[in-house]
Design an enzyme around this catalytic site. Structure first.
Site, PDB file in Angstrom:
ATOM      1  CE  LYS A   8     -38.309 -23.182   3.374  1.00  0.00           C
ATOM      2  NZ  LYS A   8     -37.494 -21.971   3.474  1.00  0.00           N
ATOM      3  NE  ARG A  83     -41.008 -21.211  -2.303  1.00  0.00           N
ATOM      4  CZ  ARG A  83     -39.933 -21.884  -1.927  1.00  0.00           C
ATOM      5  NH1 ARG A  83     -39.945 -23.179  -1.815  1.00  0.00           N
ATOM      6  NH2 ARG A  83     -38.836 -21.239  -1.668  1.00  0.00           N
ATOM      7  NE  ARG A 122     -28.451 -22.070   1.568  1.00  0.00           N
ATOM      8  CZ  ARG A 122     -29.744 -21.996   1.362  1.00  0.00           C
ATOM      9  NH1 ARG A 122     -30.569 -22.770   2.032  1.00  0.00           N
ATOM     10  NH2 ARG A 122     -30.237 -21.124   0.500  1.00  0.00           N
ATOM     11  NE  ARG A 155     -30.200 -22.636  -2.797  1.00  0.00           N
ATOM     12  CZ  ARG A 155     -31.340 -22.772  -2.143  1.00  0.00           C
ATOM     13  NH1 ARG A 155     -31.488 -23.758  -1.265  1.00  0.00           N
ATOM     14  NH2 ARG A 155     -32.340 -21.940  -2.341  1.00  0.00           N
ATOM     15  NE  ARG A 166     -34.035 -17.661  -2.372  1.00  0.00           N
ATOM     16  CZ  ARG A 166     -33.014 -18.198  -1.689  1.00  0.00           C
ATOM     17  NH1 ARG A 166     -31.798 -17.676  -1.782  1.00  0.00           N
ATOM     18  NH2 ARG A 166     -33.208 -19.242  -0.937  1.00  0.00           N
TER      19      ARG A 166
HETATM   20  P1  AP5 Z   1     -31.498 -24.174   5.299  1.00  0.00           P
HETATM   21  O1  AP5 Z   1     -31.986 -25.332   6.112  1.00  0.00           O
HETATM   22  O2  AP5 Z   1     -30.768 -24.444   4.035  1.00  0.00           O
HETATM   23  O3  AP5 Z   1     -32.708 -23.134   5.056  1.00  0.00           O
HETATM   24  P2  AP5 Z   1     -34.021 -23.259   4.159  1.00  0.00           P
HETATM   25  O4  AP5 Z   1     -35.147 -22.687   4.964  1.00  0.00           O
HETATM   26  O5  AP5 Z   1     -34.186 -24.643   3.649  1.00  0.00           O
HETATM   27  O6  AP5 Z   1     -33.629 -22.231   3.022  1.00  0.00           O
HETATM   28  P3  AP5 Z   1     -33.751 -22.272   1.431  1.00  0.00           P
HETATM   29  O7  AP5 Z   1     -32.963 -21.100   0.945  1.00  0.00           O
HETATM   30  O8  AP5 Z   1     -33.402 -23.619   0.886  1.00  0.00           O
HETATM   31  O9  AP5 Z   1     -35.270 -22.009   1.261  1.00  0.00           O
HETATM   32  P4  AP5 Z   1     -35.968 -21.518  -0.003  1.00  0.00           P
HETATM   33  O10 AP5 Z   1     -37.379 -21.805   0.378  1.00  0.00           O
HETATM   34  O11 AP5 Z   1     -35.687 -20.112  -0.367  1.00  0.00           O
HETATM   35  O12 AP5 Z   1     -35.318 -22.377  -1.185  1.00  0.00           O
HETATM   36  P5  AP5 Z   1     -35.830 -23.629  -2.019  1.00  0.00           P
HETATM   37  O13 AP5 Z   1     -34.671 -24.470  -2.289  1.00  0.00           O
HETATM   38  O14 AP5 Z   1     -37.045 -24.231  -1.409  1.00  0.00           O
HETATM   39  O15 AP5 Z   1     -30.588 -23.280   6.280  1.00  0.00           O
HETATM   40  C1  AP5 Z   1     -29.931 -22.111   5.813  1.00  0.00           C
HETATM   41  C2  AP5 Z   1     -28.547 -21.985   6.504  1.00  0.00           C
HETATM   42  O16 AP5 Z   1     -28.743 -21.778   7.898  1.00  0.00           O
HETATM   43  C3  AP5 Z   1     -27.684 -23.259   6.386  1.00  0.00           C
HETATM   44  O17 AP5 Z   1     -26.342 -22.879   6.184  1.00  0.00           O
HETATM   45  C4  AP5 Z   1     -27.863 -23.980   7.731  1.00  0.00           C
HETATM   46  O18 AP5 Z   1     -26.700 -24.737   8.101  1.00  0.00           O
HETATM   47  C5  AP5 Z   1     -28.104 -22.802   8.681  1.00  0.00           C
HETATM   48  N1  AP5 Z   1     -29.049 -23.155   9.756  1.00  0.00           N
HETATM   49  C6  AP5 Z   1     -30.208 -23.886   9.643  1.00  0.00           C
HETATM   50  N2  AP5 Z   1     -30.846 -23.960  10.829  1.00  0.00           N
HETATM   51  C7  AP5 Z   1     -30.087 -23.246  11.707  1.00  0.00           C
HETATM   52  C8  AP5 Z   1     -30.224 -22.938  13.113  1.00  0.00           C
HETATM   53  N3  AP5 Z   1     -31.280 -23.363  13.838  1.00  0.00           N
HETATM   54  N4  AP5 Z   1     -29.264 -22.175  13.669  1.00  0.00           N
HETATM   55  C9  AP5 Z   1     -28.197 -21.700  12.955  1.00  0.00           C
HETATM   56  N5  AP5 Z   1     -28.001 -21.979  11.633  1.00  0.00           N
HETATM   57  C10 AP5 Z   1     -28.941 -22.729  11.019  1.00  0.00           C
HETATM   58  O19 AP5 Z   1     -36.315 -22.926  -3.368  1.00  0.00           O
HETATM   59  C11 AP5 Z   1     -35.394 -22.375  -4.287  1.00  0.00           C
HETATM   60  C12 AP5 Z   1     -36.139 -21.838  -5.505  1.00  0.00           C
HETATM   61  O20 AP5 Z   1     -36.843 -22.915  -6.168  1.00  0.00           O
HETATM   62  C13 AP5 Z   1     -37.245 -20.805  -5.215  1.00  0.00           C
HETATM   63  O21 AP5 Z   1     -36.711 -19.502  -5.107  1.00  0.00           O
HETATM   64  C14 AP5 Z   1     -38.148 -20.994  -6.451  1.00  0.00           C
HETATM   65  O22 AP5 Z   1     -37.591 -20.368  -7.578  1.00  0.00           O
HETATM   66  C15 AP5 Z   1     -38.106 -22.486  -6.671  1.00  0.00           C
HETATM   67  N6  AP5 Z   1     -39.168 -23.201  -5.948  1.00  0.00           N
HETATM   68  C16 AP5 Z   1     -38.978 -24.139  -4.963  1.00  0.00           C
HETATM   69  N7  AP5 Z   1     -40.174 -24.574  -4.513  1.00  0.00           N
HETATM   70  C17 AP5 Z   1     -41.117 -23.902  -5.212  1.00  0.00           C
HETATM   71  C18 AP5 Z   1     -42.542 -23.903  -5.182  1.00  0.00           C
HETATM   72  N8  AP5 Z   1     -43.238 -24.686  -4.319  1.00  0.00           N
HETATM   73  N9  AP5 Z   1     -43.201 -23.081  -6.042  1.00  0.00           N
HETATM   74  C19 AP5 Z   1     -42.533 -22.309  -6.909  1.00  0.00           C
HETATM   75  N10 AP5 Z   1     -41.173 -22.246  -6.987  1.00  0.00           N
HETATM   76  C20 AP5 Z   1     -40.487 -23.040  -6.142  1.00  0.00           C
END
Ligand code: AP5
Length: 215
Positions: A8, A83, A122, A155, A166
């Site tokens: 994402k 979410r 990552r 991270r 998660r």
């Molecule tokens: P990446 O693009 O980083 O993946 P992502 O889907 O963004 O993963 P996240 O771990 O950031 O998602 P998340 O939803 O768990 O975390 P968030 O920060 O929102 O890609 C991952 C890896 O794959 C990278 O190394 C990339 O290079 C590689 N890659 C990407 N695309 C690829 C492809 N096509 N092919 C090969 N490799 C590829 O949330 C973190 C925490 O914050 C949550 O756990 C929660 O505690 C809190 N939080 C955030 N938002 C909320 C909310 N709305 N409500 C409540 N708590 C929240």
């Protein structure tokens, strides 16, 4: 929307770079608040460390405040929000009051084993938020961000046990949102296991067909 590691943030970053749309990642905003030791950061820290969702009222307020900023007037990308059904309802109500609406909702689909490989490999830049992968997208200089030279970090919530939790949280709270949005005709499911550029092209075409203003 999509499980942790689905790509994402990677896609949102490309949209931001190529289309100039603000990338609003609740995860990035919360991590910055933790680093800055703000009140929001202190309240969010324990939830994030465990891989749990931060309470809706905190995240809703973050997004409401950010969406009120003038740079979102020409469009925006929400990454990681909403979410929960309660967050989706809060967003719908806020957008309706503001006379705005969503053009597209994209759901990233990917197998669990692929996610684990992505998250353990990552690395991220703590300064500009750029996302790398040790195998798929390594930085030009090992361990350093291509854009600002900062030392890349792993991270805290990418530890395998936290990732598994998660994923459970995603299945329980976020997966049900698919039905919430699918009914509206603005919903795209992408196979997120394909190369980054292919995923981008598919999303771009869909958004273009809905909003007609992306290149
Ligand atoms: P990446 O693009 O980083 O993946 P992502 O889907 O963004 O993963 P996240 O771990 O950031 O998602 P998340 O939803 O768990 O975390 P968030 O920060 O929102 O890609 C991952 C890896 O794959 C990278 O190394 C990339 O290079 C590689 N890659 C990407 N695309 C690829 C492809 N096509 N092919 C090969 N490799 C590829 O949330 C973190 C925490 O914050 C949550 O756990 C929660 O505690 C809190 N939080 C955030 N938002 C909320 C909310 N709305 N409500 C409540 N708590 C929240």
């Amino acid at each position: 929307m999509g499980p942790p590691g689905a790509g994402k943030g990677t896609q949102a970053q490309i949209f931001h770079e190529r289309q100039g749309l603000p990338h609003i990642s609740t995860g990035d905003i919360l991590r910055q608040a933790v680093r800055d030791d703000t009140e929001v950061g202190r309240r969010a820290f324990a939830y994030m460390r465990e891989g749990d969702l931060v309470p809706d009222e905190i995240v809703d307020e973050i997004v409401r405040t950010r969406l009120a900023e003038p740079d979102t007037a020409g469009g925006f990308i929400l990454d990681g929000y909403p979410r929960t059904l309660s967050q989706a309802d809060a967003l719908d109500a806020w957008l309706a009051r503001a006379g705005r609406s969503l053009d597209a909702v994209v759901s990233f689909e990917i197998r669990e084993e692929a996610l684990l490989r992505r998250l353990t490999g990552r690395r991220v830049c703590p300064v500009c938020g750029s996302i790398y992968h040790l195998d798929v997208k390594p930085p030009r200089v090992p361990g350093r961000c291509d854009l600002d030279g900062a030392e890349l970090i792993q991270r805290r919530d990418d530890a395998q046990s936290t990732v598994l939790h998660r994923l459970e949280v995603f299945r329980r709270w976020t997966a049900p949102l698919v039905d919430h949005y699918r009914r509206r005709g603005i919903f795209l499911t992408v196979n997120a296991e394909r190369p980054v550029v292919d995923v981008y092209d598919e999303i771009r075409e869909f958004v273009q067909s809905r909003a007609g203003r992306v290149r």
